[in-house]
Motif scaffolding. Structure first.
Motif, PDB file in Angstrom:
ATOM      1  N   GLU A 141       0.861  -1.015  -0.028  1.00  0.00           N
ATOM      2  CA  GLU A 141       0.071   0.041   0.029  1.00  0.00           C
ATOM      3  C   GLU A 141       0.856   1.160  -0.033  1.00  0.00           C
ATOM      4  O   GLU A 141       0.711   2.194  -0.520  1.00  0.00           O
ATOM      5  CB  GLU A 141      -0.805  -0.036   1.203  1.00  0.00           C
ATOM      6  CG  GLU A 141      -1.999  -1.083   1.290  1.00  0.00           C
ATOM      7  CD  GLU A 141      -2.571  -1.231   2.443  1.00  0.00           C
ATOM      8  OE1 GLU A 141      -3.970  -1.635   2.379  1.00  0.00           O
ATOM      9  OE2 GLU A 141      -1.968  -1.014   3.366  1.00  0.00           O
ATOM     10  N   LEU A 184       0.817   3.984  -2.868  1.00  0.00           N
ATOM     11  CA  LEU A 184       0.810   5.448  -2.562  1.00  0.00           C
ATOM     12  C   LEU A 184       1.846   6.117  -3.159  1.00  0.00           C
ATOM     13  O   LEU A 184       1.433   7.383  -3.869  1.00  0.00           O
ATOM     14  CB  LEU A 184       0.592   5.643  -1.015  1.00  0.00           C
ATOM     15  CG  LEU A 184       0.315   6.963  -0.687  1.00  0.00           C
ATOM     16  CD1 LEU A 184      -1.067   7.475  -1.282  1.00  0.00           C
ATOM     17  CD2 LEU A 184       0.148   6.964   0.920  1.00  0.00           C
ATOM     18  N   GLN A 236       1.269   6.600  -6.847  1.00  0.00           N
ATOM     19  CA  GLN A 236       0.298   7.415  -7.283  1.00  0.00           C
ATOM     20  C   GLN A 236       0.850   8.910  -6.961  1.00  0.00           C
ATOM     21  O   GLN A 236       0.403   9.913  -7.888  1.00  0.00           O
ATOM     22  CB  GLN A 236      -0.922   7.292  -6.228  1.00  0.00           C
ATOM     23  CG  GLN A 236      -1.746   5.678  -6.595  1.00  0.00           C
ATOM     24  CD  GLN A 236      -2.444   5.386  -5.421  1.00  0.00           C
ATOM     25  OE1 GLN A 236      -2.212   5.723  -4.136  1.00  0.00           O
ATOM     26  NE2 GLN A 236      -3.478   4.626  -6.018  1.00  0.00           N
ATOM     27  N   GLU A 288     -16.404  13.318  -2.573  1.00  0.00           N
ATOM     28  CA  GLU A 288     -15.152  12.904  -3.198  1.00  0.00           C
ATOM     29  C   GLU A 288     -14.123  14.299  -3.002  1.00  0.00           C
ATOM     30  O   GLU A 288     -12.968  13.885  -2.376  1.00  0.00           O
ATOM     31  CB  GLU A 288     -14.918  12.370  -4.222  1.00  0.00           C
ATOM     32  CG  GLU A 288     -15.563  10.916  -4.580  1.00  0.00           C
ATOM     33  CD  GLU A 288     -15.853  10.504  -5.915  1.00  0.00           C
ATOM     34  OE1 GLU A 288     -15.314   9.207  -5.959  1.00  0.00           O
ATOM     35  OE2 GLU A 288     -15.825  11.206  -6.825  1.00  0.00           O
ATOM     36  N   VAL A 345     -13.327  14.741   0.650  1.00  0.00           N
ATOM     37  CA  VAL A 345     -12.395  13.454   1.191  1.00  0.00           C
ATOM     38  C   VAL A 345     -11.005  14.107   0.654  1.00  0.00           C
ATOM     39  O   VAL A 345      -9.896  14.071   1.338  1.00  0.00           O
ATOM     40  CB  VAL A 345     -12.843  12.219   0.703  1.00  0.00           C
ATOM     41  CG1 VAL A 345     -11.659  10.992   0.850  1.00  0.00           C
ATOM     42  CG2 VAL A 345     -14.125  11.740   1.303  1.00  0.00           C
ATOM     43  N   LEU A 346     -10.916  14.797  -0.657  1.00  0.00           N
ATOM     44  CA  LEU A 346      -9.572  14.953  -0.950  1.00  0.00           C
ATOM     45  C   LEU A 346      -9.050  16.225  -0.361  1.00  0.00           C
ATOM     46  O   LEU A 346      -7.877  16.101   0.072  1.00  0.00           O
ATOM     47  CB  LEU A 346      -9.734  15.434  -2.457  1.00  0.00           C
ATOM     48  CG  LEU A 346      -8.368  15.900  -3.401  1.00  0.00           C
ATOM     49  CD1 LEU A 346      -7.430  14.661  -3.213  1.00  0.00           C
ATOM     50  CD2 LEU A 346      -8.603  16.274  -4.767  1.00  0.00           C
ATOM     51  N   ALA A 373      -9.448  16.732   3.041  1.00  0.00           N
ATOM     52  CA  ALA A 373      -9.194  16.024   4.169  1.00  0.00           C
ATOM     53  C   ALA A 373      -7.844  15.453   3.890  1.00  0.00           C
ATOM     54  O   ALA A 373      -6.891  15.276   4.739  1.00  0.00           O
ATOM     55  CB  ALA A 373     -10.083  15.148   4.711  1.00  0.00           C
ATOM     56  N   ALA A 374      -7.785  14.719   2.866  1.00  0.00           N
ATOM     57  CA  ALA A 374      -6.342  13.968   2.405  1.00  0.00           C
ATOM     58  C   ALA A 374      -5.311  15.039   2.256  1.00  0.00           C
ATOM     59  O   ALA A 374      -4.138  14.505   2.821  1.00  0.00           O
ATOM     60  CB  ALA A 374      -6.514  13.214   1.184  1.00  0.00           C
ATOM     61  N   GLY A 375      -5.522  16.106   1.743  1.00  0.00           N
ATOM     62  CA  GLY A 375      -4.591  16.883   1.803  1.00  0.00           C
ATOM     63  C   GLY A 375      -4.256  17.650   2.828  1.00  0.00           C
ATOM     64  O   GLY A 375      -2.809  17.521   3.157  1.00  0.00           O
ATOM     65  N   GLU A 376      -4.900  17.554   3.950  1.00  0.00           N
ATOM     66  CA  GLU A 376      -4.400  18.032   5.329  1.00  0.00           C
ATOM     67  C   GLU A 376      -3.485  16.732   6.106  1.00  0.00           C
ATOM     68  O   GLU A 376      -2.368  17.348   6.650  1.00  0.00           O
ATOM     69  CB  GLU A 376      -5.671  18.229   5.975  1.00  0.00           C
ATOM     70  CG  GLU A 376      -6.669  19.447   5.752  1.00  0.00           C
ATOM     71  CD  GLU A 376      -7.710  19.989   6.485  1.00  0.00           C
ATOM     72  OE1 GLU A 376      -8.324  18.861   7.301  1.00  0.00           O
ATOM     73  OE2 GLU A 376      -8.480  20.804   6.123  1.00  0.00           O
ATOM     74  N   LEU A 377      -4.024  15.740   5.738  1.00  0.00           N
ATOM     75  CA  LEU A 377      -3.163  14.475   6.001  1.00  0.00           C
ATOM     76  C   LEU A 377      -1.878  14.645   5.349  1.00  0.00           C
ATOM     77  O   LEU A 377      -0.747  14.194   6.150  1.00  0.00           O
ATOM     78  CB  LEU A 377      -3.943  13.215   5.738  1.00  0.00           C
ATOM     79  CG  LEU A 377      -4.922  12.982   6.567  1.00  0.00           C
ATOM     80  CD1 LEU A 377      -5.608  11.722   6.031  1.00  0.00           C
ATOM     81  CD2 LEU A 377      -5.084  12.858   8.136  1.00  0.00           C
ATOM     82  N   LEU A 378      -1.606  14.754   4.177  1.00  0.00           N
ATOM     83  CA  LEU A 378      -0.471  14.903   3.464  1.00  0.00           C
ATOM     84  C   LEU A 378       0.498  16.138   3.891  1.00  0.00           C
ATOM     85  O   LEU A 378       1.609  15.569   4.077  1.00  0.00           O
ATOM     86  CB  LEU A 378      -0.485  15.261   1.987  1.00  0.00           C
ATOM     87  CG  LEU A 378      -1.261  13.956   1.335  1.00  0.00           C
ATOM     88  CD1 LEU A 378      -1.739  14.489  -0.442  1.00  0.00           C
ATOM     89  CD2 LEU A 378      -0.435  12.764   1.329  1.00  0.00           C
TER      90      LEU A 378
END
Length: 155
Positions: A5, A9, A12, A123, A126-127, A129-134
């Motif tokens: 995974e 990632l 990607q 979506e 979610v993207l 939120a994913a940006g904040e995680l990144l």
């Protein structure tokens, strides 16, 4: 997270980075390396060649060649440091700043259109939120004394 995974990632991320670079298009005939040096100099508000090399993890000779190219195109100006004449300072010219802004705008336009065309509102949330995680991942530093590499843990 399992190794496969993590590998997927990372692949990607690289795929999106390559696409964003393509979407920026050419910068008035300068090489990709020169564009990277220009963007770093702009982001840092000017710098010394050594600082640019460290920031970009490039050799000093590659940065020097890129700076010659950028200076020839009128995107940067090099000058001697008034306090220490042995040091060279790199300043981005207005034309260089405009080239960086144009490339960023092209990438942002493509990304915004792709998000609107391909992702529904949920979506898109979610993207974001994913940006904040990144951002959190990008700020991660290994604890002092820790060695790089995978640690034993759940897979």
């Amino acid at each position: 997270m399992e190794d496969r995974e993590v590998l997927r990632l990372r692949a990607q991320f690289k795929q999106l980075q390559r696409r964003l670079r393509r979407e920026a298009g050419p910068t008035h005939g300068v090489s990709r390396t020169a564009r990277q040096v220009l963007a770093a100099a702009d982001r840092l508000g000017g710098a010394q060649p050594r600082g640019l090399a460290e920031e970009l993890q490039m050799t000093s000779s590659n940065v020097a060649a890129a700076l010659r190219e950028l200076e020839g195109a009128g995107f940067v100006r090099r000058s001697r440091d008034e306090e220490d004449a042995r040091r060279v300072l790199v300043a981005v010219t207005p034309a260089g700043s405009a080239a960086v802004a144009d490339a960023r705008s092209q990438r942002d336009t493509w990304l915004g259109r792709a998000v609107e065309a391909l992702l529904d509102p949920e979506e898109q949330r979610v993207l974001v939120a994913a940006g904040e995680l990144l951002e959190r991942l990008a700020e991660f530093e290994l604890p002092e004394g820790a060695t790089p590499g995978r640690t034993a843990g759940p897979t």
